[in-house]
Design an enzyme around this catalytic site. Sequence first.
Site, PDB file in Angstrom:
ATOM      1  CG  HIS A  59      -9.373 -20.602 -45.972  1.00 16.89           C
ATOM      2  ND1 HIS A  59      -8.124 -21.346 -45.703  1.00 16.89           N
ATOM      3  CD2 HIS A  59      -9.786 -19.822 -44.924  1.00 16.89           C
ATOM      4  CE1 HIS A  59      -8.102 -21.389 -44.291  1.00 16.89           C
ATOM      5  NE2 HIS A  59      -8.840 -20.404 -44.024  1.00 16.89           N
ATOM      6  CG  ASP A  61      -5.410 -21.355 -48.315  1.00 19.21           C
ATOM      7  OD1 ASP A  61      -6.546 -21.069 -48.235  1.00 19.21           O
ATOM      8  OD2 ASP A  61      -4.443 -20.525 -48.097  1.00 19.21           O
ATOM      9  CG  ASP A  83      -7.349 -21.488 -39.996  1.00 16.42           C
ATOM     10  OD1 ASP A  83      -8.114 -21.074 -40.766  1.00 16.42           O
ATOM     11  OD2 ASP A  83      -6.449 -20.703 -39.838  1.00 16.42           O
ATOM     12  CD  GLU A 108      -7.698 -16.995 -44.754  1.00 19.62           C
ATOM     13  OE1 GLU A 108      -7.995 -16.067 -43.856  1.00 19.62           O
ATOM     14  OE2 GLU A 108      -7.145 -17.893 -44.412  1.00 19.62           O
ATOM     15  CD  GLU A 109      -4.290 -19.908 -43.340  1.00 18.90           C
ATOM     16  OE1 GLU A 109      -3.626 -19.099 -42.980  1.00 18.90           O
ATOM     17  OE2 GLU A 109      -4.998 -20.582 -42.590  1.00 18.90           O
ATOM     18  CD  GLU A 132     -11.169 -18.261 -41.663  1.00 21.68           C
ATOM     19  OE1 GLU A 132     -10.153 -18.855 -40.795  1.00 21.68           O
ATOM     20  OE2 GLU A 132     -10.846 -17.924 -42.790  1.00 21.68           O
ATOM     21  CG  HIS A 314      -2.034 -21.367 -38.405  1.00 21.91           C
ATOM     22  ND1 HIS A 314      -1.800 -20.125 -38.890  1.00 21.91           N
ATOM     23  CD2 HIS A 314      -3.358 -21.461 -38.886  1.00 21.91           C
ATOM     24  CE1 HIS A 314      -2.357 -19.616 -39.730  1.00 21.91           C
ATOM     25  NE2 HIS A 314      -3.401 -20.300 -39.643  1.00 21.91           N
TER      26      HIS A 314
END
Length: 343
Positions: A59, A61, A83, A108-109, A132, A314
Amino acid sequence: MTPRDLLRALVSTPSVSGGEGDAADVLVQYFTDAGREASVDAAGNVRAPGDDGVLLTSHLDTVPGEIAVREADGELWGRGSVDATGPLAAMAAAAVETGASFAGVVEEETTSAGARHLVETRDPPEAVVNGEPTGWDALAVGYRGLVRATYAVETERAHSSRPAPNAVQRAVAWAERVQAAFGDESAGDSAASVFESVTVKPTTFDGGPTPDGHGVAATVDVEFRLPPGTTAGDVQATVADCTEHGSVAWERAVPPLAADARSPVAGALRAGVHAAGGEPTHLRKTGTCDANLYAAAWDCPVAVYGPGDASLDHAPDERIALDAFDRGVDALTTAASQLCNTS
C-alpha cells in the site's frame, strides 16, 4: 534509480491515506524509467502489469504523523519507512527485476478502497505476495479480520443533578458492556492468545449537548478484530445483545486470513529468505491487511512479506534498517523469479 533510492524518494514523499497522489507519481516514474508500463487507475492505485505468475503488491498510504527523514547508523527514519513504504519499495524493485505484476494500492490504513477496487477490476493472478512488515527473514500466513462500528445514542437534556443517565453515560456503559462480552480483560498477552481472540478497541468518543440545546448526544467508534473462525455476523449478534439504547452502524468487514504455509508462494518466500542468508519463520499477526481481501476474493495462494520491524508500525520513531531492506529485496526477487511463468 536503485532500490534504496526508490525507498528514500517514497519515504520523503508524504502519502497519508487520501493523499497518495505524489507517491503514486514517484512509482509510475520508477517503472517508466525501467521500461515498464505503469499507470494510475480510477481508485488511485499504481498498476504495472507483468507476469501474473505472482502479483507483488503493497500500500501507498501511511498513517498521519510527520517524522523528519534522515539516515543514521544504517537506518532510514521517516513516516511509512516500515508500514509499508519499505515493503512497497521492495515489491516494486523485485517486480522491475523479475517482470512480475505489481500494484501499489491506496487507503489500506482506512477503508481498503484500493484493494477492493483491485479485486473488482482485474483477473486473479496465480499467486499474491502482499507487502507488510514481517522482518526480512519471516513471512506471515495469518491475520485477523476487522469490522468497524459506530454506536450513537441521544437523550433529552436535563439538569446534571438528576439521576437518569444521559447519552454520554449510556455510551460509556455500552462500550464497557461490549468489551466485557468479548472478555477483553481475560485475553492473554501472548501473540497466539491475542490472535485467537476477538478484541475490542474504542478509537474515538464524542459527546455533549446537541446543537439545538434540547438533548445530549454521544458516539463511540469501535474496531473489532476477528480471529479465523469468527465472522462479522458473530460479532454483530453479540453487540446487538449489548445494545439496549441507541443504534449501531456497521462498516464493510475484512475477513480473517488463514493462509497455507505449504503453498507455492510461501515456499518461494522461504527459498528467497534462505538465498539471502536467513532462516525463515512463520508469523500469525494480530492486525489486518489487504491480503485478507485478496485471499477472500481470489482462488490463489497468498502470503505476506516485507522488510521492516513491525513493532515500529505507526510509531514516532519509525525507521528501517537499510541492510534489512536490501535483503528483503533480494529475497523477494528470488521468490518472484521462482513464481513467474517466464522464469
